[in-house]
Design a protein around this motif. Structure first.
Motif, mmCIF file in Angstrom:
data_model
loop_
_atom_site.group_PDB
_atom_site.id
_atom_site.type_symbol
_atom_site.label_atom_id
_atom_site.label_comp_id
_atom_site.label_asym_id
_atom_site.label_seq_id
_atom_site.Cartn_x
_atom_site.Cartn_y
_atom_site.Cartn_z
ATOM 1 N N PRO A 119 0.674 -1.163 0.018
ATOM 2 C CA PRO A 119 -0.004 0.007 0.083
ATOM 3 C C PRO A 119 0.956 1.356 -0.047
ATOM 4 O O PRO A 119 1.781 1.344 0.734
ATOM 5 C CB PRO A 119 -0.787 -0.040 1.258
ATOM 6 C CG PRO A 119 0.082 -1.057 2.191
ATOM 7 C CD PRO A 119 0.958 -2.099 1.288
ATOM 8 N N TYR A 120 0.507 2.351 -1.198
ATOM 9 C CA TYR A 120 1.490 3.351 -0.838
ATOM 10 C C TYR A 120 0.403 4.350 -0.587
ATOM 11 O O TYR A 120 -0.467 4.915 -1.374
ATOM 12 C CB TYR A 120 1.802 3.488 -2.432
ATOM 13 C CG TYR A 120 3.069 4.849 -2.630
ATOM 14 C CD1 TYR A 120 4.322 4.695 -2.154
ATOM 15 C CD2 TYR A 120 2.292 6.031 -2.850
ATOM 16 C CE1 TYR A 120 5.034 5.795 -2.354
ATOM 17 C CE2 TYR A 120 3.149 7.083 -3.007
ATOM 18 C CZ TYR A 120 4.476 6.937 -2.608
ATOM 19 O OH TYR A 120 5.389 8.037 -2.863
ATOM 20 N N GLN A 121 0.607 5.071 0.399
ATOM 21 C CA GLN A 121 -0.374 5.999 0.911
ATOM 22 C C GLN A 121 -0.127 7.531 0.505
ATOM 23 O O GLN A 121 1.100 7.812 0.342
ATOM 24 C CB GLN A 121 -0.343 6.115 2.450
ATOM 25 C CG GLN A 121 -0.791 4.907 3.159
ATOM 26 C CD GLN A 121 -2.045 4.571 2.773
ATOM 27 O OE1 GLN A 121 -3.101 5.353 2.751
ATOM 28 N NE2 GLN A 121 -2.252 3.329 2.649
ATOM 29 N N ILE A 122 -1.143 8.268 -0.132
ATOM 30 C CA ILE A 122 -0.677 9.538 -0.680
ATOM 31 C C ILE A 122 -1.756 10.357 0.369
ATOM 32 O O ILE A 122 -2.768 10.003 0.976
ATOM 33 C CB ILE A 122 -1.173 9.686 -2.064
ATOM 34 C CG1 ILE A 122 -2.833 9.464 -2.157
ATOM 35 C CG2 ILE A 122 -0.461 9.020 -2.945
ATOM 36 C CD1 ILE A 122 -3.306 9.587 -3.801
ATOM 37 N N PRO A 123 -1.432 11.621 0.581
ATOM 38 C CA PRO A 123 -2.189 12.563 1.345
ATOM 39 C C PRO A 123 -3.731 12.573 1.015
ATOM 40 O O PRO A 123 -4.190 12.499 -0.009
ATOM 41 C CB PRO A 123 -1.652 14.104 1.049
ATOM 42 C CG PRO A 123 -0.176 13.736 0.645
ATOM 43 C CD PRO A 123 -0.221 12.256 -0.014
ATOM 44 N N ALA A 124 -4.641 12.521 2.191
ATOM 45 C CA ALA A 124 -6.138 12.167 1.927
ATOM 46 C C ALA A 124 -6.595 13.442 1.170
ATOM 47 O O ALA A 124 -7.550 13.435 0.345
ATOM 48 C CB ALA A 124 -6.689 12.145 3.069
ATOM 49 N N ALA A 125 -6.029 14.568 1.437
ATOM 50 C CA ALA A 125 -6.545 15.705 0.526
ATOM 51 C C ALA A 125 -6.562 15.607 -0.873
ATOM 52 O O ALA A 125 -6.999 16.488 -1.670
ATOM 53 C CB ALA A 125 -5.805 16.977 1.154
ATOM 54 N N TYR A 140 -5.102 14.328 -6.945
ATOM 55 C CA TYR A 140 -3.661 13.525 -6.895
ATOM 56 C C TYR A 140 -3.434 13.653 -8.513
ATOM 57 O O TYR A 140 -2.452 13.859 -9.056
ATOM 58 C CB TYR A 140 -3.630 12.319 -6.273
ATOM 59 C CG TYR A 140 -2.335 11.565 -6.601
ATOM 60 C CD1 TYR A 140 -1.133 12.023 -5.679
ATOM 61 C CD2 TYR A 140 -2.226 10.560 -7.643
ATOM 62 C CE1 TYR A 140 0.137 11.382 -5.988
ATOM 63 C CE2 TYR A 140 -0.979 9.898 -7.369
ATOM 64 C CZ TYR A 140 0.325 10.319 -6.678
ATOM 65 O OH TYR A 140 1.233 9.820 -6.797
ATOM 66 N N ARG A 141 -4.596 13.267 -9.206
ATOM 67 C CA ARG A 141 -4.191 13.287 -10.852
ATOM 68 C C ARG A 141 -3.803 14.455 -11.185
ATOM 69 O O ARG A 141 -3.009 14.726 -12.116
ATOM 70 C CB ARG A 141 -5.364 12.804 -11.632
ATOM 71 C CG ARG A 141 -5.767 11.269 -10.980
ATOM 72 C CD ARG A 141 -7.243 10.725 -11.568
ATOM 73 N NE ARG A 141 -7.130 9.291 -11.284
ATOM 74 C CZ ARG A 141 -7.559 8.325 -12.178
ATOM 75 N NH1 ARG A 141 -7.540 8.542 -13.454
ATOM 76 N NH2 ARG A 141 -7.568 6.886 -11.815
ATOM 77 N N VAL A 142 -4.711 15.642 -10.918
ATOM 78 C CA VAL A 142 -4.234 16.957 -11.190
ATOM 79 C C VAL A 142 -2.972 17.308 -11.002
ATOM 80 O O VAL A 142 -2.258 18.011 -11.638
ATOM 81 C CB VAL A 142 -5.683 17.886 -10.848
ATOM 82 C CG1 VAL A 142 -4.858 19.291 -11.177
ATOM 83 C CG2 VAL A 142 -6.882 17.684 -11.331
ATOM 84 N N PHE A 143 -2.707 16.762 -9.592
ATOM 85 C CA PHE A 143 -1.145 17.478 -9.100
ATOM 86 C C PHE A 143 -0.102 16.679 -9.905
ATOM 87 O O PHE A 143 0.601 17.235 -10.193
ATOM 88 C CB PHE A 143 -1.263 16.875 -7.652
ATOM 89 C CG PHE A 143 0.220 16.809 -7.201
ATOM 90 C CD1 PHE A 143 0.879 17.863 -6.769
ATOM 91 C CD2 PHE A 143 1.013 15.538 -6.871
ATOM 92 C CE1 PHE A 143 2.181 17.849 -6.396
ATOM 93 C CE2 PHE A 143 2.013 15.630 -6.665
ATOM 94 C CZ PHE A 143 2.761 16.595 -6.229
ATOM 95 N N MET A 144 -0.284 15.364 -10.376
ATOM 96 C CA MET A 144 0.808 14.606 -11.030
ATOM 97 C C MET A 144 0.756 15.426 -12.402
ATOM 98 O O MET A 144 1.898 15.480 -12.835
ATOM 99 C CB MET A 144 0.042 13.187 -11.241
ATOM 100 C CG MET A 144 0.278 12.337 -10.167
ATOM 101 S SD MET A 144 -0.001 10.663 -10.555
ATOM 102 C CE MET A 144 -1.811 10.573 -11.090
#
Length: 289
Positions: A119-125, A140-144
């Motif tokens: 499991p790779y955890q990314i910030p919930a926000a 996350y997708r927009v950030f990427m």
């Protein structure tokens, strides 16, 4: 239907951003050093696993920077000890070396971190949709996509306006002349290789948060990245970027109407481009000779 098309096209663009980031690193190494780096996917996985390992201590944001740097340092060690002695020899030697190295990196990751998906955890926000109507448009997708745009812009600025970047571009055109002018070609190749591996490590960290973390995470991205280079054109970094985005978007759109052909369409595009324009969309004349 419209929402389905938007979902798949946007998802394809996100995957295309991975292709572009990987392909830019591959293209940098290939253009200057003539090394076809089949171990690039292994370095991508290494960057993802290093981020996973250090994240509990430094957090997600710091690992996003530190893990690619550590990957680049390991890449520099590999370049210095294994790849550098092969410069100037038949490219087949470096191809076989990096092909074997890819298996070593993959088996090493499997031995150290295990074969199972972690499991790779990314910030919930970052994991929540930005709009309820467009559920797939997560932070996350927009950030990427935004981060890839910034990194690619920084890379092009580095190559165009810094002394080292201008020397790399000159070396791509005529490395012998650059060496004759007193430039340390060994250092230049090492720097260039390190930048390429840094991009692979960054792509790995970003991909882990979307695709999951497993030893074979780089396998699904490395071959399309080579295709992106061919579609965009050998010797052209803008072409490589364009090729990555195009094949990603085409794959996503194909998933709407012909889901079983999402991978095949990538190679169909490559074949069509080679038939119509053998040097690629933005490739330089003579690079394929």
């Amino acid at each position: 239907m419209t929402q389905l098309i938007l979902f798949n096209v946007f998802n394809g663009i996100v995957i295309g951003a991975f292709y572009a980031l990987m392909a830019l690193g591959l293209s940098l190494i290939l253009n200057l050093s003539g090394v076809i780096n089949f171990a690039h996917g292994g370095f991508l996985a290494l960057g993802a696993y290093l981020s996973y390992t250090i994240m509990p201590y430094v957090g997600f944001w710091a690992s996003l920077l530190i893990a690619p740097i550590l990957t680049a340092v390991i890449g520099l060690v590999v370049e210095r000890t294994l790849i550098r002695p092969l410069y100037g020899r038949d490219p087949l030697y470096s191809l076989l070396l990096t092909f074997g190295l890819a298996f070593m990196l993959q088996d090493g990751a499997r031995y150290i971190w295990g074969p199972q998906t972690l499991p790779y955890q990314i910030p919930a926000a970052l994991n929540t949709p930005l709009m309820s109507s467009l559920f797939f448009l997560t932070g996350y997708r927009v950030f990427m996509v935004a981060l890839v745009v910034l990194v690619v812009a920084a890379l092009f600025l580095f190559l165009k306006f810094t002394r080292a970047g201008m020397r790399i571009r000159a070396g791509v055109g005529d490395l012998e002349t650059v060496a004759t002018l007193g430039v340390n070609v060994r250092w230049l190749r090492s720097l260039n290789f390190g930048v390429g591996i840094f991009l692979a490590g960054l792509a790995g960290v970003l991909a882990a948060g979307m695709l999951g973390l497993e030893p074979t995470i780089g396998d699904a991205l490395v071959m399309p990245s080579f295709v992106a280079i061919i579609v965009g054109g050998l010797g052209s970094l803008p072409g490589t970027l364009l090729g990555g985005i195009l094949i990603g978007a085409a794959s996503g759109l194909t998933a709407v109407f012909f889901p079983s052909a999402t991978e095949a369409v990538i190679y169909v595009m490559m074949g069509l481009v080679l038939l119509i324009r053998p040097r690629g969309l933005l490739g330089e004349e003579g690079r394929v000779q």
